[in-house]
Scaffold this motif. Structure first.
Motif, PDB file in Angstrom:
ATOM      1  N   LYS A 195       0.828  -1.212   0.000  1.00 41.83           N
ATOM      2  CA  LYS A 195       0.000   0.000   0.000  1.00 41.83           C
ATOM      3  C   LYS A 195       0.858   1.256   0.000  1.00 41.83           C
ATOM      4  CE  LYS A 195      -3.990  -2.133   2.128  1.00 41.83           C
ATOM      5  NZ  LYS A 195      -4.867  -2.225   3.286  1.00 41.83           N
ATOM      6  N   SER A 196       1.901   1.270   0.820  1.00 38.20           N
ATOM      7  CA  SER A 196       2.784   2.437   0.879  1.00 38.20           C
ATOM      8  C   SER A 196       3.524   2.628  -0.434  1.00 38.20           C
ATOM      9  CB  SER A 196       3.796   2.287   2.015  1.00 38.20           C
ATOM     10  OG  SER A 196       3.151   2.171   3.249  1.00 38.20           O
ATOM     11  N   GLY A 197       3.993   1.522  -1.020  1.00 38.03           N
ATOM     12  CA  GLY A 197       4.704   1.610  -2.297  1.00 38.03           C
ATOM     13  C   GLY A 197       3.817   2.134  -3.401  1.00 38.03           C
ATOM     14  N   GLY A 198       2.571   1.668  -3.442  1.00 41.43           N
ATOM     15  CA  GLY A 198       1.632   2.163  -4.445  1.00 41.43           C
ATOM     16  C   GLY A 198       1.362   3.650  -4.295  1.00 41.43           C
ATOM     17  N   SER A 199       1.199   4.096  -3.064  1.00 43.82           N
ATOM     18  CA  SER A 199       0.977   5.522  -2.818  1.00 43.82           C
ATOM     19  C   SER A 199       2.189   6.348  -3.201  1.00 43.82           C
ATOM     20  CB  SER A 199       0.646   5.761  -1.343  1.00 43.82           C
ATOM     21  OG  SER A 199      -0.535   5.103  -0.986  1.00 43.82           O
ATOM     22  N   LEU A 200       3.371   5.837  -2.872  1.00 44.00           N
ATOM     23  CA  LEU A 200       4.605   6.550  -3.201  1.00 44.00           C
ATOM     24  C   LEU A 200       4.774   6.666  -4.718  1.00 44.00           C
ATOM     25  CD1 LEU A 200       7.176   7.842  -2.014  1.00 44.00           C
ATOM     26  CD2 LEU A 200       8.258   5.613  -2.214  1.00 44.00           C
ATOM     27  N   ILE A 201       4.503   5.588  -5.440  1.00 39.55           N
ATOM     28  CA  ILE A 201       4.596   5.628  -6.904  1.00 39.55           C
ATOM     29  C   ILE A 201       3.600   6.626  -7.477  1.00 39.55           C
ATOM     30  CG2 ILE A 201       4.153   4.290  -9.007  1.00 39.55           C
ATOM     31  CD1 ILE A 201       5.327   1.849  -7.486  1.00 39.55           C
ATOM     32  N   LEU A 256       4.493   9.995  -9.596  1.00 40.54           N
ATOM     33  CA  LEU A 256       3.971  10.258 -10.941  1.00 40.54           C
ATOM     34  C   LEU A 256       3.265  11.609 -11.019  1.00 40.54           C
ATOM     35  CD1 LEU A 256       2.639   6.725 -11.927  1.00 40.54           C
ATOM     36  CD2 LEU A 256       4.613   7.913 -12.880  1.00 40.54           C
ATOM     37  N   VAL A 257       2.502  11.952  -9.998  1.00 43.85           N
ATOM     38  CA  VAL A 257       1.835  13.256  -9.975  1.00 43.85           C
ATOM     39  C   VAL A 257       2.873  14.369  -9.910  1.00 43.85           C
ATOM     40  CG1 VAL A 257       0.337  14.772  -8.610  1.00 43.85           C
ATOM     41  CG2 VAL A 257      -0.331  12.411  -9.039  1.00 43.85           C
TER      42      VAL A 257
END
Length: 139
Positions: free
Chosen positions: A76-82, A86-87
């Motif tokens: 979950k943290s990795g997905g949020s960080l990615i 990107l943003v």
């Protein structure tokens, strides 16, 4: 997921000028989200528990703890960080859609490869245990 992702990304790419295509993308995304949650609870969760069957008790406990605690949080943290990266790079998430599509299919292919390898390991371990049971004398 891969089947619904194609029309979703096509609608997003083409919908930058037409808001009606973005509405279709939202509908497809909603269906994809519902199907992914349903399949996760119906198929994925039970099969993850099956992966622990051939292990001894200590490995089961340690493996479940590591996957449940670390895997979930890191994922979950990795997905949020990615997504934040990107943003930050592209300015907004709509501009980052091509990169999201590439990441989505890359992760999907990696996951399928890992699942295939785990299947082979599971079958090999199950066969070893089956042979060990056959070799033991009946008492």
């Amino acid at each position: 997921m891969a089947v619904l992702a194609v029309p979703f990304f096509v609608c997003v790419f083409m919908g930058l000028e037409k808001s009606s295509l973005l509405n279709v993308a939202v509908g497809i995304g909603t269906v994809q989200c519902l199907l992914s949650k349903t399949s996760k609870y119906a198929l994925f969760d039970p099969t993850t528990q099956m992966a622990y069957i051939p292990l001894d008790n200590e490995s089961k406990v340690k493996g479940k703890a590591a996957i449940d605690v670390l895997g979930s949080r890191i994922g979950k943290s990795g997905g949020s960080l990615i997504q934040q990266g990107l943003v930050f790079i592209f300015g907004d998430i709509l501009s980052a859609t091509p990169a999201v599509a590439i990441l989505f299919y890359s992760i999907l292919l990696g996951w399928m490869s890992a699942a295939n390898k785990l299947s082979g390991l599971f079958l090999a371990q199950s066969e070893i245990e089956s042979n060990n049971r056959k070799d033991q004398p009946k008492g």
